[in-house]
Design a protein around this motif. Structure first.
Motif, PDB file in Angstrom:
ATOM      1  N   PRO A 127     105.785  15.330  64.860  1.00  0.00           N
ATOM      2  CA  PRO A 127     105.711  15.513  66.319  1.00  0.00           C
ATOM      3  C   PRO A 127     105.598  14.197  67.075  1.00  0.00           C
ATOM      4  CG  PRO A 127     103.582  15.946  65.331  1.00  0.00           C
ATOM      5  CD  PRO A 127     104.547  15.750  64.192  1.00  0.00           C
ATOM      6  N   ARG A 128     106.065  14.221  68.307  1.00  0.00           N
ATOM      7  CA  ARG A 128     105.771  13.149  69.260  1.00  0.00           C
ATOM      8  C   ARG A 128     104.531  13.509  70.068  1.00  0.00           C
ATOM      9  NH1 ARG A 128     110.060  12.015  73.261  1.00  0.00           N
ATOM     10  NH2 ARG A 128     110.766  14.171  73.054  1.00  0.00           N
ATOM     11  N   GLY A 181     109.968  17.598  69.211  1.00  0.00           N
ATOM     12  CA  GLY A 181     108.754  16.824  68.963  1.00  0.00           C
ATOM     13  C   GLY A 181     107.480  17.343  69.586  1.00  0.00           C
TER      14      GLY A 181
END
Length: 270
Positions: free
Chosen positions: A178-179, A101
């Motif tokens: 993505p985080r 992420g």
């Protein structure tokens, strides 16, 4: 956020709140050229943190350290530690970090210029081994955030404007779900209206989807407008950190660390 003159206490954050921690990181190139000499920052989940400083302050090196991309350029972390969630970044390959992420958009609007805008976006979904249905759904999501990309989706990315190429690069990164989105100088070389458009969209993604963002910028005015917090680098050292709204209001910081022309009041103080 930790760091000199920070106006947030470390005790205000629990371990579960913290997504990224950079602890007193020092880095060199070719084991000889010192690029970072003590960089620290903390980024909470759902937060936008801007990394600011003049050209050569160490911003790009810091982001490459966060993404474990330094070894590809004969760089190495020689001290300190970087953690992304539960991961020790130095022990995880860049592609594994992406799957976990942490996704970076490199400086320079990197696109596959001969591929269409949509093919560029699809490549981001393929990189995380997404299924066809997931890619189709994510494409529509990207087009919602960046309507201009939908208009140009059949056009070769190399034939689009600089702003549209930057949107394509960001959109491709978002296809990886993505985080933490890490951006290196997204405003570079773009017209002011394109810069505002991109930063407004990034803030909407942050507010509406909870996307955490770490962005390195020389354009301190726009970065401090849209970020929650900021860390200022000078000569590879994090010299100041705090809330963006507070740093934005201080002419002394703009003059001393961000390369902006000082006001008469600041000149009189020195």
């Amino acid at each position: 956020m930790s760091g000199p003159n920070s106006n947030e206490k470390e005790s205000d954050m629990t371990e579960a709140d913290i997504l990224l921690t950079v602890e007193d990181v020092k880095a060199t190139y070719n084991h000889a050229i010192r690029a970072l000499d003590g960089v620290s920052l903390t980024l909470k989940r759902g937060e936008i943190v801007a990394l600011l400083g003049a050209n050569g302050a160490g911003k790009t090196t810091a982001l490459k350290a966060v993404s474990n991309l330094l070894p590809a350029e004969r760089g190495q972390i020689v001290a300190g530690r970087i953690r992304f969630g539960e991961l020790d970044v130095a022990a995880v390959s860049p592609d594994a970090l992406v799957r976990a992420g942490l996704v970076q958009v490199l400086e320079g609007r990197h696109c596959f210029r001969s591929l269409t805008v949509e093919e560029n976006l699809v490549s981001g979904g393929i990189g995380r081994s997404a299924k066809r249905g997931e890619i189709a759904a994510d494409l529509e999501r990207i087009y919602t955030w960046f309507p201009r990309l939908k208009e140009k989706r059949r056009l070769a990315a190399g034939l689009t404007s600089g702003g549209e190429q930057q949107m394509t690069a960001i959109g491709r990164a978002l296809m990886s779900r993505p985080r933490l989105l890490v951006l290196d100088e997204p405003s570079m070389g773009l017209a002011p209206l394109a810069v505002q458009d991109i930063f407004r969209t990034l803030r909407r993604l942050n507010r509406e989807e909870g996307l955490s963002i770490l962005v390195a910028e020389q354009n301190s005015a726009v970065a401090l407008t849209y970020a929650d917090k900021a860390v200022i680098l000078e000569n590879g050292i994090s010299v100041l950190s705090g809330y963006a709204r507070d740093l934005k209001s201080r002419d002394d910081i703009k003059a001393l660390y961000l390369g902006q022309k000082p006001s008469a009041a600041v000149l009189a103080a020195y």
